[in-house]
Design a protein around this motif. Structure first.
Motif, short mmCIF file in Angstrom:
data_model
loop_
_atom_site.label_atom_id
_atom_site.label_comp_id
_atom_site.label_asym_id
_atom_site.label_seq_id
_atom_site.Cartn_x
_atom_site.Cartn_y
_atom_site.Cartn_z
N ASP A 1 0.84 -1.11 0.07
CA ASP A 1 0.08 -0.05 0.03
C ASP A 1 0.78 1.15 0.08
OD1 ASP A 1 -2.22 -1.70 0.13
OD2 ASP A 1 -2.55 -1.53 2.06
N THR A 2 1.99 1.29 0.81
CA THR A 2 2.91 2.27 0.73
C THR A 2 3.36 2.57 -0.59
OG1 THR A 2 3.16 1.94 3.00
CG2 THR A 2 4.57 3.45 2.04
N LYS A 3 3.92 1.34 -1.06
CA LYS A 3 4.44 1.56 -2.39
C LYS A 3 3.51 2.21 -3.24
CE LYS A 3 7.12 -1.03 -5.86
NZ LYS A 3 7.51 -2.37 -6.46
N GLU A 4 2.28 1.65 -3.44
CA GLU A 4 1.37 2.39 -4.23
C GLU A 4 1.04 3.79 -4.14
OE1 GLU A 4 -0.06 1.01 -6.91
OE2 GLU A 4 1.07 -0.80 -6.82
N SER A 5 1.07 4.12 -2.79
CA SER A 5 0.66 5.17 -2.41
C SER A 5 1.88 6.33 -2.69
CB SER A 5 0.68 5.56 -0.65
OG SER A 5 -0.48 4.66 -0.16
N LEU A 6 2.99 5.98 -2.71
CA LEU A 6 4.14 6.70 -2.97
C LEU A 6 4.27 6.81 -4.50
CD1 LEU A 6 7.20 5.12 -0.73
CD2 LEU A 6 6.04 7.33 -0.60
N LYS A 7 3.69 5.77 -5.36
CA LYS A 7 3.60 6.15 -6.70
C LYS A 7 2.65 7.04 -6.93
CE LYS A 7 2.74 3.30 -10.79
NZ LYS A 7 2.30 2.06 -11.25
N LEU A 8 1.58 7.03 -6.28
CA LEU A 8 0.27 7.90 -6.62
C LEU A 8 1.05 9.28 -6.14
CD1 LEU A 8 -2.69 5.77 -5.69
CD2 LEU A 8 -2.04 6.35 -7.63
N ALA A 9 1.41 9.49 -4.89
CA ALA A 9 2.14 10.66 -4.58
C ALA A 9 3.11 11.26 -5.50
CB ALA A 9 2.67 10.77 -3.16
N LYS A 10 4.07 10.34 -6.10
CA LYS A 10 5.03 10.82 -7.05
C LYS A 10 4.38 11.47 -8.49
CE LYS A 10 9.17 9.45 -9.43
NZ LYS A 10 8.65 9.76 -10.77
N GLU A 11 3.23 10.54 -8.66
CA GLU A 11 2.36 11.00 -9.89
C GLU A 11 1.77 12.59 -9.59
OE1 GLU A 11 -0.04 7.84 -10.85
OE2 GLU A 11 1.57 6.48 -11.75
#
Length: 305
Positions: free
Chosen positions: A128-138
């Motif tokens: 979930d954190t990886k997905e969140s970081l990906k979304l945050a980066k995007e």
């Protein structure tokens, strides 16, 4: 006879019978006793003849323990009771140890289950954190692009052309068909089509004759911009004069029909204080005289830097 006499007579008879029986039994016992030693002696003698070397049975002496005193009996009872108490305590300790071991087993099993749950939860949270970081980066990249787009919209946008009305302008009567501007001077007009002012700081320029263009622009002259050269939005108040002089070889080439370009770079500060550069490349218009922008010039001579 009297009754007493009869009774005495019966007693005498009984005693006589008893005496006679005792005598007979005693005689038989004596006879048997005399006979048994003879038999035993015969047997022993025969056994001695049969095996004189046979091992003799060990002599067993039985000792009778002395009677215990009262103190010894009480001491033995006390020791026996102490042993019973120790055994009882050992049983109780063993039971407590078993209960403690069982509790420890249950706690360890619960800890293992909790650890497994934490590992599973950690893996899930990591995903979930990886997905969140990906979304945050995007989202951050999108915000950065939006910010850059907003900044680019707000930045100054300069256009550089030859000024048509200033003194020294080469496009005059009789100048058409000249191989190059006779004055050796060109006046630039700078227009700002951006949203914020541009503060001019420096101008570098050069002259190129003939083909091809060098791969990298080489600016032979360098000069500071005039004081207070701020070009505001939608204004064309930036006026800069450039002097140049073709060499003899360049003049000969121009007379032979070669083309001439005046190129340069204008350095200016934007509204955030950042330094930017606008490049330009003007080609000599031989039929009409004067300089015009050359869209076919190499990109390194016309693109901004």
């Amino acid at each position: 006879m009297s009754k007493f006499n009869h009774r005495a007579l019966r007693i005498a008879r009984f005693l006589a019978c008893l005496l006679a029986s005792t005598t007979v039994v005693g005689a038989a016992s004596a006879k048997e006793a005399h006979a048994k030693p003879a038999i035993n002696d015969a047997k022993h003698e025969e056994a001695g003849r049969a095996g004189k070397d046979a091992p003799q049975p060990p002599v067993v002496v039985q000792l009778k323990a002395p009677d215990k005193t009262r103190e010894e009996i009480e001491q033995e009872a006390a020791e026996h009771q102490k042993k019973l108490d120790e055994d009882r305590l050992m049983v109780e300790f063993t039971g407590q140890l078993a209960r403690y071991t069982y509790g420890l087993f249950v706690a360890t099993a619960a800890l293992v289950a909790a650890t497994i749950a934490l590992v599973v939860l950690g893996v899930k949270q990591g995903r979930d954190t990886k997905e969140s970081l990906k979304l945050a980066k995007e989202a951050a990249d999108a915000a950065l692009l939006n910010a850059k787009a907003a900044v680019m919209v707000a930045l100054p946008f300069l256009e550089v052309v030859e000024h048509p009305t200033k003194p020294g302008y080469a496009r005059r009567a009789g100048a058409a068909g000249d191989p190059y501007p006779a004055s050796g001077h060109v006046v630039l007009r700078i227009t700002n089509f951006g949203q914020t002012p541009a503060d001019l700081r420096e101008i570098r320029h050069g002259l190129h004759v003939g083909d091809p263009f060098p791969a990298t622009p080489h600016y032979a002259a360098r000069m500071p911009a005039p004081a207070n050269s701020v070009v505001k939005k939608d204004e064309s108040n930036g006026v800069i004069g450039l002097d140049f002089a073709p060499s003899d070889s360049e003049s000969d080439a121009l007379r032979s029909g070669a083309s001439a370009w005046v190129f340069g770079e204008i350095g200016y500060a934007d509204f955030m204080g950042g330094m930017r550069h606008k490049r330009f490349c003007l080609k000599w218009n031989r039929p009409q005289g004067g300089f015009d922008n050359d869209p076919n010039a190499p990109q390194d001579y016309i693109r901004g830097a």
